[in-house]
Design a protein around this motif. Structure first.
Motif, PDB file in Angstrom:
ATOM      1  N   MET A   1     -83.753  40.346  46.700  1.00 47.61           N
ATOM      2  CA  MET A   1     -83.216  39.581  45.559  1.00 47.61           C
ATOM      3  C   MET A   1     -82.150  38.609  46.046  1.00 47.61           C
ATOM      4  O   MET A   1     -81.448  38.893  47.013  1.00 47.61           O
ATOM      5  CB  MET A   1     -82.514  40.533  44.577  1.00 47.61           C
ATOM      6  N   LYS A   2     -81.982  37.511  45.336  1.00 42.11           N
ATOM      7  CA  LYS A   2     -80.846  36.622  45.611  1.00 42.11           C
ATOM      8  C   LYS A   2     -79.576  37.365  45.228  1.00 42.11           C
ATOM      9  O   LYS A   2     -79.585  38.121  44.257  1.00 42.11           O
ATOM     10  CB  LYS A   2     -80.954  35.375  44.724  1.00 42.11           C
TER      11      LYS A   2
ATOM     12  N   PHE B   1     -78.410  41.964  37.879  1.00 43.60           N
ATOM     13  CA  PHE B   1     -79.306  43.116  37.658  1.00 43.60           C
ATOM     14  C   PHE B   1     -78.508  44.430  37.696  1.00 43.60           C
ATOM     15  O   PHE B   1     -78.613  45.272  36.807  1.00 43.60           O
ATOM     16  CB  PHE B   1     -80.378  43.090  38.759  1.00 43.60           C
ATOM     17  N   THR B   2     -77.664  44.571  38.741  1.00 39.12           N
ATOM     18  CA  THR B   2     -76.900  45.824  38.903  1.00 39.12           C
ATOM     19  C   THR B   2     -75.936  46.045  37.739  1.00 39.12           C
ATOM     20  O   THR B   2     -75.899  47.137  37.154  1.00 39.12           O
ATOM     21  CB  THR B   2     -76.082  45.785  40.223  1.00 39.12           C
ATOM     22  N   VAL B   3     -75.176  45.003  37.376  1.00 36.19           N
ATOM     23  CA  VAL B   3     -74.182  45.251  36.318  1.00 36.19           C
ATOM     24  C   VAL B   3     -74.850  45.461  34.952  1.00 36.19           C
ATOM     25  O   VAL B   3     -74.326  46.209  34.132  1.00 36.19           O
ATOM     26  CB  VAL B   3     -73.066  44.177  36.218  1.00 36.19           C
ATOM     27  N   ILE B   4     -76.010  44.861  34.753  1.00 36.28           N
ATOM     28  CA  ILE B   4     -76.681  45.107  33.456  1.00 36.28           C
ATOM     29  C   ILE B   4     -77.097  46.577  33.360  1.00 36.28           C
ATOM     30  O   ILE B   4     -76.845  47.238  32.353  1.00 36.28           O
ATOM     31  CB  ILE B   4     -77.881  44.146  33.254  1.00 36.28           C
ATOM     32  N   ILE B   5     -77.680  47.100  34.427  1.00 38.22           N
ATOM     33  CA  ILE B   5     -78.062  48.528  34.374  1.00 38.22           C
ATOM     34  C   ILE B   5     -76.814  49.394  34.195  1.00 38.22           C
ATOM     35  O   ILE B   5     -76.783  50.325  33.386  1.00 38.22           O
ATOM     36  CB  ILE B   5     -78.781  48.961  35.669  1.00 38.22           C
ATOM     37  N   MET B   6     -75.771  49.066  34.958  1.00 39.35           N
ATOM     38  CA  MET B   6     -74.548  49.881  34.858  1.00 39.35           C
ATOM     39  C   MET B   6     -73.952  49.812  33.459  1.00 39.35           C
ATOM     40  O   MET B   6     -73.472  50.810  32.931  1.00 39.35           O
ATOM     41  CB  MET B   6     -73.504  49.396  35.875  1.00 39.35           C
TER      42      MET B   6
ATOM     43  N   PRO C   1     -74.954  48.876  45.558  1.00 39.14           N
ATOM     44  CA  PRO C   1     -76.294  48.483  45.113  1.00 39.14           C
ATOM     45  C   PRO C   1     -76.591  46.998  45.288  1.00 39.14           C
ATOM     46  O   PRO C   1     -77.740  46.632  45.551  1.00 39.14           O
ATOM     47  CB  PRO C   1     -76.330  48.856  43.627  1.00 39.14           C
ATOM     48  N   VAL C   2     -75.560  46.155  45.163  1.00 42.64           N
ATOM     49  CA  VAL C   2     -75.817  44.714  45.297  1.00 42.64           C
ATOM     50  C   VAL C   2     -76.351  44.402  46.699  1.00 42.64           C
ATOM     51  O   VAL C   2     -77.364  43.715  46.862  1.00 42.64           O
ATOM     52  CB  VAL C   2     -74.529  43.895  45.013  1.00 42.64           C
TER      53      VAL C   2
END
Ligand code: PFF
Length: 461
Positions: free
Chosen positions: A344-345, A352-357, A334-335
């Protein structure tokens, strides 16, 4: 037809050497699966007979699908969705990549939970909390670790911080550096555990459990288990190898790397088995699988050995290394997607990805606790932990692999594929290519359809 301009428009990082490519890819394959699943599955399903079947599955499904994924990634040097957009603009094939991104999330929701338990056991073993545990204490410690309210979530959060820090550092400074440093350490630790295990009285029984050849235990279900395991072990059908392939060096031999990775991955699994089962049999314990083996039996039996507490620290550190290198490959899917498709940077995409995960992953964590509200929610008869596992392993991964093989076998020109796999004429293994092409076109898809239908319970073997 004119050759597509599939090379990247934006500057991307790639791995620096063939060795870096090998370690990163092996790091993805080597994971929790090697420690708590593979050795037990081998031992209880016919030992050497199962291994033979596993090899066949790796050769007929695992390696061909891995070659396809690496081809897709390196040819286009793009994320799992962008690759398909470049290869077949405007088509629905990009859905395979989209599915991969979703699958990476689903796997991480529960994988990060178990990895959190492993991290907490590293801490517990170092601080001596597992020294001399009795069966009851070992069980109680595991229950507290896995089904408390705050501790499991705290450790899961720590796992995500570690993974995020590695990925923010980038492909070269993060993924490459970490896998090149940690995998050799993992090998050394596992060999130390092996040497200790071999000097025990139960070594013979442990090895017999792993290797004695018993074809009477082999049935349709066992063959399916081997196929499913090969797929999960080699991180296929979910965009990981596409994404990593996009960082491969131009001169990497895409037919050889999967073979080397698959063999080394099997070696790690067998070494893990040879470290565990001699100890288990020396203390006359029942070999079990999954959480029972890793978090209850191992602390119990290792702590009875002279120098066992040190061994326990080594064992959990090597398991944490395996889990971490596998997770970074999962989160990278996903990154790469968010940073390349959504602009996205990289740092923001990682956060963003790890927060959702993490947020959704806590559902898996809490679902293990029967007294929590989440622990009582059932969807299709499963709690969140099992739901994420079943949907990803039984449905999305085999479909992803199947569609990838069909896409490459029937929708990509053979010449283009051959040219890329022969590194534009610098390699000359035409016979190997022809063999791969035949297997990938005619055998892998059929086997994958069988796995998929049986995963859904539509056919029974
Ligand atoms: N191969 C890892 C293991 O055996 O534990 C699990 C895994 C990692 C599956 C990465 C899928 C993936 F993309």
């Amino acid at each position: 037809m004119a050759e597509l301009n599939t090379k990247p428009t934006k500057k991307r990082e790639i791995f620096s050497t063939g060795l870096a490519v090998f370690f990163a890819t092996l790091g993805s394959a080597v994971g929790l699966g090697n420690i708590w699943k593979f050795p037990y599955v081998v031992g209880s399903n016919g030992g050497g007979a199962f291994l033979l079947i596993y090899f066949i599955c790796v050769i007929f499904v695992g390696i061909p699908v891995m070659v396809c994924e690496l081809y897709i990634g390196r040819k286009t040097r793009n994320n799992a969705v962008g690759t398909f957009k470049k290869l077949k603009p405007g088509s629905a094939w990009k859905g395979i990549g989209g599915m991969g991104v979703v699958t990476a999330f689903l796997i991480m929701f529960f994988y990060s939970d178990v990895s959190g338990w492993v991290y907490s056991y590293v801490f517990k073993s170092i601080t001596g909390q597992l020294n001399g545990v009795t069966p009851d204490i070992a069980k109680a410690v595991f229950e507290k670790t896995s089904s408390g309210l705050t501790l499991p979530i705290l450790w899961q959060g720590i796992v995500f911080i570690v993974v995020a820090a590695i990925l923010i550092a980038g492909v070269k400074n993060g993924i490459e550096r970490i896998t090149k440093t940690l995998l050799p350490i993992l090998f050394i630790l596992i060999i130390i555990c092996n040497i200790r295990a071999f000097t025990l009285s139960g070594a013979g029984d442990g090895l017999k459990f792993l290797y004695s050849v018993d074809f009477t235990k082999v049935n349709g279900g066992v063959i399916l288990a081997a196929l499913g395991l090969a797929f999960f072990k080699l991180s296929l059908g979910m965009g990981t190898m596409i994404t990593y392939g996009s960082y491969f060096t131009e001169d990497n031999n895409l037919l050889h790397t999967p073979l080397k990775v698959a063999l080394s991955d099997i070696a790690v699994s067998l070494l893990a088995g040879m470290a565990i089962f001699p100890v288990v049999f020396t203390f006359k314990m029942e070999p079990s699988s999954g959480p029972g083996l890793l978090f209850t039996t191992i602390p119990l039996v290792f702590s009875k050995l002279p120098l066992g507490n040190l061994l326990l620290v080594f064992f959990f550190i090597l398991t944490a290394i395996a889990a971490t290198t596998a997770m970074i490959s999962l989160v990278e899917v996903p990154v790469a997607y968010f940073s390349e498709e959504k602009g996205m940077k990289r740092t923001n995409a990682v956060i963003f990805t790890v927060i959702i995960m993490f947020v959704i992953g806590t559902l898996a964590t809490l679902s293990v606790n029967p007294s929590s509200f989440v622990g009582n929610i059932q969807i299709l008869g499963y709690g969140f932990f099992d739901l994420f596992d079943k949907v990803s392993s039984n449905i999305l991964m085999p479909i992803g692999g199947l569609l990838t093989a069909i896409f490459i076998g029937y929708f990509i020109r053979k010449d283009d594929l051959k040219n890329e796999l022969m590194n534009n004429g610098t390699l000359s293994n035409t016979v190997k290519f022809d063999l791969f092409y035949f297997i990938m076109r005619y055998i892998s898809p059929i086997l994958l359809i069988i796995v998929f239908l049986s995963g859904l319970g539509i056919i029974k073997l």
